[in-house]
Design a protein around this motif. Structure first.
Motif, PDB file in Angstrom:
ATOM      1  N   VAL A 192      37.479  47.355   1.364  1.00 54.18           N
ATOM      2  CA  VAL A 192      37.123  47.691  -0.017  1.00 54.18           C
ATOM      3  C   VAL A 192      37.008  49.206  -0.118  1.00 54.18           C
ATOM      4  O   VAL A 192      36.127  49.816   0.498  1.00 54.18           O
ATOM      5  N   GLY A 193      37.891  49.827  -0.866  1.00 54.82           N
ATOM      6  CA  GLY A 193      37.827  51.265  -1.085  1.00 54.82           C
ATOM      7  C   GLY A 193      37.044  51.577  -2.337  1.00 54.82           C
ATOM      8  O   GLY A 193      37.282  51.007  -3.397  1.00 54.82           O
ATOM      9  N   VAL A 194      36.057  52.466  -2.216  1.00 61.13           N
ATOM     10  CA  VAL A 194      35.262  52.874  -3.368  1.00 61.13           C
ATOM     11  C   VAL A 194      36.068  53.918  -4.137  1.00 61.13           C
ATOM     12  O   VAL A 194      36.357  55.002  -3.616  1.00 61.13           O
ATOM     13  N   ARG A 195      36.476  53.547  -5.334  1.00 66.95           N
ATOM     14  CA  ARG A 195      37.311  54.472  -6.101  1.00 66.95           C
ATOM     15  C   ARG A 195      36.515  55.728  -6.490  1.00 66.95           C
ATOM     16  O   ARG A 195      35.337  55.653  -6.756  1.00 66.95           O
ATOM     17  N   TYR A 200      42.822  56.030  -1.580  1.00 69.54           N
ATOM     18  CA  TYR A 200      43.574  56.795  -0.583  1.00 69.54           C
ATOM     19  C   TYR A 200      43.168  56.429   0.844  1.00 69.54           C
ATOM     20  O   TYR A 200      44.000  56.479   1.756  1.00 69.54           O
ATOM     21  N   LEU A 201      41.895  56.081   1.050  1.00 69.21           N
ATOM     22  CA  LEU A 201      41.402  55.821   2.398  1.00 69.21           C
ATOM     23  C   LEU A 201      41.606  54.377   2.835  1.00 69.21           C
ATOM     24  O   LEU A 201      41.903  54.119   4.006  1.00 69.21           O
ATOM     25  N   ALA A 202      41.448  53.433   1.907  1.00 73.20           N
ATOM     26  CA  ALA A 202      41.507  52.014   2.280  1.00 73.20           C
ATOM     27  C   ALA A 202      42.865  51.616   2.877  1.00 73.20           C
ATOM     28  O   ALA A 202      42.904  50.961   3.925  1.00 73.20           O
ATOM     29  N   THR A 245      35.783  39.784   7.874  1.00 71.18           N
ATOM     30  CA  THR A 245      34.766  40.813   7.641  1.00 71.18           C
ATOM     31  C   THR A 245      35.192  41.687   6.479  1.00 71.18           C
ATOM     32  O   THR A 245      36.379  41.985   6.314  1.00 71.18           O
ATOM     33  N   ILE A 246      34.215  42.119   5.679  1.00 66.53           N
ATOM     34  CA  ILE A 246      34.458  43.030   4.563  1.00 66.53           C
ATOM     35  C   ILE A 246      34.079  44.442   5.002  1.00 66.53           C
ATOM     36  O   ILE A 246      32.924  44.680   5.401  1.00 66.53           O
ATOM     37  N   LEU A 247      35.018  45.366   4.943  1.00 67.25           N
ATOM     38  CA  LEU A 247      34.752  46.767   5.271  1.00 67.25           C
ATOM     39  C   LEU A 247      34.701  47.579   3.983  1.00 67.25           C
ATOM     40  O   LEU A 247      35.542  47.396   3.101  1.00 67.25           O
ATOM     41  N   VAL A 248      33.733  48.466   3.888  1.00 70.63           N
ATOM     42  CA  VAL A 248      33.601  49.350   2.724  1.00 70.63           C
ATOM     43  C   VAL A 248      33.848  50.773   3.188  1.00 70.63           C
ATOM     44  O   VAL A 248      33.202  51.252   4.134  1.00 70.63           O
ATOM     45  N   VAL A 249      34.782  51.481   2.524  1.00 72.87           N
ATOM     46  CA  VAL A 249      35.142  52.833   2.932  1.00 72.87           C
ATOM     47  C   VAL A 249      35.099  53.763   1.729  1.00 72.87           C
ATOM     48  O   VAL A 249      35.450  53.383   0.607  1.00 72.87           O
ATOM     49  N   ASP A 250      34.630  54.977   1.968  1.00 69.78           N
ATOM     50  CA  ASP A 250      34.568  56.001   0.922  1.00 69.78           C
ATOM     51  C   ASP A 250      34.554  57.363   1.604  1.00 69.78           C
ATOM     52  O   ASP A 250      34.512  57.467   2.831  1.00 69.78           O
ATOM     53  N   ASP A 251      34.566  58.437   0.782  1.00 69.43           N
ATOM     54  CA  ASP A 251      34.479  59.767   1.371  1.00 69.43           C
ATOM     55  C   ASP A 251      33.051  60.046   1.839  1.00 69.43           C
ATOM     56  O   ASP A 251      32.154  59.228   1.620  1.00 69.43           O
TER      57      ASP A 251
END
Length: 900
Positions: A192-195, A200-202, A245-251
């Motif tokens: 899950v990429g946090v907009r 860009y990261l996900a 598994t749910i992964l959360v990614v952000d800057d």
């Protein structure tokens, strides 16, 4: 010996990669640039463009009409039950309006998004593959790009991760490795990429996980505060049902609020907390406390990939490629420097360039610029403006290489500095001119107009959000519209200018970092740069010279409305960044407002201060000035009332508890005869521009004991602006009565404590406002015709005047004193008092009426006048403002239709 090191402004990628001046691409521009990057094999740029296109479509599926989702999020965090209820209603309303806005386009948008996600993920596989494999482009590529082109006016968002921070795809590869080292790694993962950065990261994280052996990887994105897209929620639930598994990614997080909100939104879908893992690169060594609730895989700042490119060997190899092969490069260093932002590198190297016939030594700085075309934006800026910057060598892998200017900040030669700044702003405005101003389409984004509306929204008190979004945003967008859009600098404060020791010329040392930065205050008006330089003006003459030089070079006169709004916005940014003290921010902001009011409602200039005239004693706080904007300043009616008194031969003088600097500033701005400041401890005579300390030697000694006693108290701070009395604050505002009594006892009772709304003042017993006014009246040899005050400290002054009045907001002591109370409060009450003295409303006769205001001035003055009668007058004044806005837009629409 010397050698020629002409700045080549190069980059290490083959061909002619995208090097844009403007980074806010529309959907149709993204489609064309993406098509070109794919055709020429610039895979990194293609990836960034594809991710930007996906973000644009993601937000189009769930738009935020009138920023209702944003308002709802803020209301739902409020302590008030009614505010939270209003937030829930606003959230539901936003969902309904959003669904209606998208309507039948939802299916087409969904298909376009899925196609763009597939393309982005395939390009991500190429980026993380060390062998440099070519991507396998989908057969539906051309229809996808055609559908994207039809979005036309939609504008992408800039990702902080690859623009303002020095993140790199290699960081996602390292995070994937660290995730796989966990003992509980699963076969199925949804990232899950946090907009916006998550777009860009996900895909990069997902592709890196896939490369390390995770067989099933999917990606979705989420913008905190908005509902989940139904298909994305389905993917998340399906992943968990299959044991994934749910992964959360952000800057890199500061508070971690957005990441935490996203993780909570995942939990709200019924997903257990232990199935959620945060995968994040950190700007520090440890994550913020807000993320402690969830398991995390983190990459500390010192392990980021960018640090591997800041070695002597890497620097030498890069510079050899930027210059010609004949150069041999010998480097020493690096010396790390503070970054211009968190998660941003800067390092200084000593470099010797050697050829067969010559050699030269340079101090070179390497600093983060951004990945791919986000970084090459710095080259596009530097190329046409090389005379204003240190020598720029080029950009490589997200880092900019330029000469270091070792000269100190310029503390003298301010006329030359003003001319250099004005020349730079004018040249930049011409060189970086663009065809369109996209901020007109950025209704739910951080623009300079939105920031100006935020600055003015304090006029609405607790309803500041609604006032900002529904009214003020329209006002500021209209007042800050420009017909000559360009890419401003955004960092033109005096600290960013140096004199080169080699040439003696003044150089701008930062020029690309602020435009399109993570602060997201987007602006396309070069005047904002000029105002940014003026907010730290060492003297009024410096600011005037800035504007004069700019007008001479461009032929463009700067109207006072633009100037005020840009200055207030620049000061707000400095306050938010912590680059200027709060006291300076308040003083300079109030001074900017008063400069504007004295321009559109100019003081009379017929020698009143020289010829004489009866005095009118006016308190500042609560009478002439109020603080809805966060700092005390007057309003259009207050300025008009002061003008009316002067026009009829009276001499207004502030009699205030405020510091001497504030009192002198008001005298200079509005042409006043003098002032009594700091509760009568000091008096200012504007005729001679001198001040007189009225304290006795024993009073001075008593105040020194007060300062010494307060210095030993915890959580109490002395305001440095007050020199003749002592103003102290605790974390909650005024000092508790017990603490204040202890301070008075420490001075043997020779001072008294005056409790204010946010501070406690300690004043010598032998001085007060009335004694200071008596001294000033004797000095000017005039009687006191009018006194207006609102507190116990003003009673002595009110008793001295032939006519005394108190505004409706006066405290209980004044109400019980028998002083006549005006029908209105604050500046409206002051105007009532002036009417009683003059026999008509201020501005109501040919002698005191100001020049006719322009339509722009009337509009902004209507905003500044919203709280002239306090909160009670706000509804009717708001309705008048709304009517004025409606008339203005109706006339603009008529003109537009007539032109068409």
């Amino acid at each position: 010996m010397t050698c020629d090191l002409s700045p080549l402004l190069t980059n290490r990628e083959g061909g002619r990669p995208l090097t844009p001046v403007d980074l806010l691409f529309t959907a149709s521009e993204l489609a064309e640039l993406l098509r070109q990057a794919l055709r020429e094999g610039h895979w990194l740029d293609a990836y960034l463009l594809a991710a930007g296109s996906t973000q644009l479509v993601d937000d189009a599926i769930r738009p935020d009409p009138a920023q209702l989702y944003r308002a709802a999020a803020l209301l739902r965090r409020d302590d008030s039950m009614y505010a939270r209820l209003a937030g829930s209603i606003t959230y539901a309303t936003a969902g309904t309006i959003s669904a209606v806005m998208v309507g039948a386009r939802h299916r087409n948008l969904h298909r376009l998004r899925m196609s763009l996600r597939d393309l982005t993920f395939e390009l991500a596989r190429t980026i993380v593959d060390p062998t440099g494999r070519h991507p396998s482009l989908p057969h539906s590529l051309e229809p996808t790009l055609h559908a994207l082109t039809n979005r036309k006016s939609d504008v992408m968002r800039i990702p902080s991760c690859f623009r303002s921070f020095d993140q790199h795809p290699d960081d996602m590869v390292e995070l994937a490795r660290r995730f796989h080292e966990r003992p509980a790694a699963t076969r199925q993962v949804c990232v899950v990429g946090v907009r916006t950065s998550g777009n860009y990261l996900a895909p990069l994280l997902g592709a890196a996980l896939e490369r390390r052996g995770t067989p099933e990887v999917s990606t979705v994105t989420y913008r905190p505060g908005r509902p989940w897209e139904r298909s994305d929620a389905k993917i998340l639930r399906s992943t968990v049902r299959e044991g994934g598994t749910i992964l959360v990614v952000d800057d890199p997080p500061v508070t971690g609020g957005s990441i935490a909100d996203t993780a909570r939104a995942v939990e709200a879908l019924g997903i257990p907390r232990h199935r959620i893992v945060l995968v994040v690169a950190l700007a520090e060594e440890t994550p913020p406390p807000a993320l402690a609730r969830w398991e995390g895989v983190y990459l500390p700042w010192n392990r980021w990939a960018v640090h591997r490119r800041l070695t002597r060997t890497a620097l030498a190899a890069t510079l050899r490629e930027m210059l010609s092969p004949e150069y041999r490069v010998v480097a020493s260093g690096p010396r790390r420097l503070p970054g211009d932002n968190r998660a941003r590198v800067r390092a200084r190297f000593s470099v010797t360039f050697i050829t067969e016939s010559s050699s030269c030594r340079r101090e070179i700085i390497v600093e983060g610029a951004g990945l791919g075309f986000f970084g090459r934006h710095a080259v596009a800026v530097a190329a046409p403006l090389q005379n204003h910057f240190p020598r720029v060598y080029g950009v490589s892998d997200g880092l900019l290489y330029r000469d270091w200017v070792s000269g100190p900040e310029i503390s003298e030669d301010f006329p030359e500095l003003a001319e250099s700044i004005a020349e730079y702003v004018a040249d930049r405005g011409r060189a970086l001119r663009v065809l369109r101003d996209p901020t007109r389409s950025l209704r739910d984004r951080g623009t300079s107009a939105a920031a100006a509306a935020r600055v003015l929204s304090g006029m609405f008190g607790r309803f500041d959000l609604f006032g900002q979004y529904l009214l003020l945003d329209r006002v500021t967008r209209g007042l800050l519209r420009t017909d000559t859009p360009s890419i401003p600098d955004g960092q033109t404060q005096l600290q960013y200018w140096r004199r080169s020791p080699r040439s003696g010329a003044i150089r701008k040392v930062q020029f690309h970092q602020s435009s399109f930065s993570n602060l997201e205050i987007t602006c396309y008006d070069s005047v904002s740069d000029l105002a940014g330089a003026a907010v730290e003006s060492p003297a009024h003459e410096f600011e005037e010279l800035l504007r004069t030089c700019y007008t001479e070079r461009t032929g463009e006169a700067i109207d006072p409305e633009r100037w005020l709004l840009y200055k207030l916005t620049a000061l707000w940014r400095l306050c938010r960044a912590g680059d200027m003290s709060r006291e300076d921010i308040e003083f300079r902001s109030a001074s900017a407002v008063h400069e504007y009011l004295s321009t559109v409602i100019p003081p009379v200039d017929h020698g009143v201060r020289v010829l004489g005239g009866p005095l009118c004693a006016v308190d500042l706080d609560g009478v002439l000035e109020t603080s809805p904007l966060g700092y005390p300043c007057t309003t259009p009616l207050g300025a008009l009332s002061v003008r009316a008194l002067a026009a009829h031969g009276y001499r207004p003088v502030p009699v205030t508890g405020r510091c001497l600097r504030d009192a002198i500033d008001r005298c200079r701005r509005f042409g006043l005869a003098g002032a009594v400041a700091e509760y009568g401890a000091v008096v200012y005579d504007a005729r001679t521009e001198t001040w007189t300390d009225l304290r006795t030697t024993s009073a001075v000694a008593a105040l020194e004991r007060v300062r010494a006693h307060i210095a030993g108290l915890d959580d109490v701070r002395i305001d440095p602006r007050f020199r003749f009395v002592v103003r102290a604050r605790s974390h909650s505002g005024p000092l508790p009565d017990v603490v204040a009594a202890g301070v008075v006892a420490a001075a043997d009772g020779r001072v008294r404590a005056i409790q204010g709304q946010s501070q406690t003042d300690f004043v010598p017993q032998e001085v007060d406002k009335s004694s200071g006014l008596s001294w000033l009246a004797h000095r000017l040899d005039e009687e006191i015709a009018l006194a207006v005050g609102d507190s116990r400290e003003d009673l002595g002054v009110l008793a001295m005047a032939g006519l005394s009045r108190a505004p409706r907001n006066a405290d209980e002591t004044v109400h019980r004193s028998g002083v006549t109370i005006t029908p209105h409060a604050y500046q409206a009450g002051f105007a009532d008092a002036c009417s009683d003295l003059l026999g008509h409303r201020p501005g109501g006769c040919p002698h005191c009426a100001p020049l006719t205001l322009s339509a722009r001035s009337r509009l902004l003055c209507s905003v500044l006048a919203l709280r002239e009668d306090g909160i009670h007058g706000l509804p009717i004044r708001t309705m008048r403002l709304a009517a004025a806005i409606a008339r203005r837009y109706r006339k603009a629409r008529i003109r537009r239709n007539s032109f068409e």
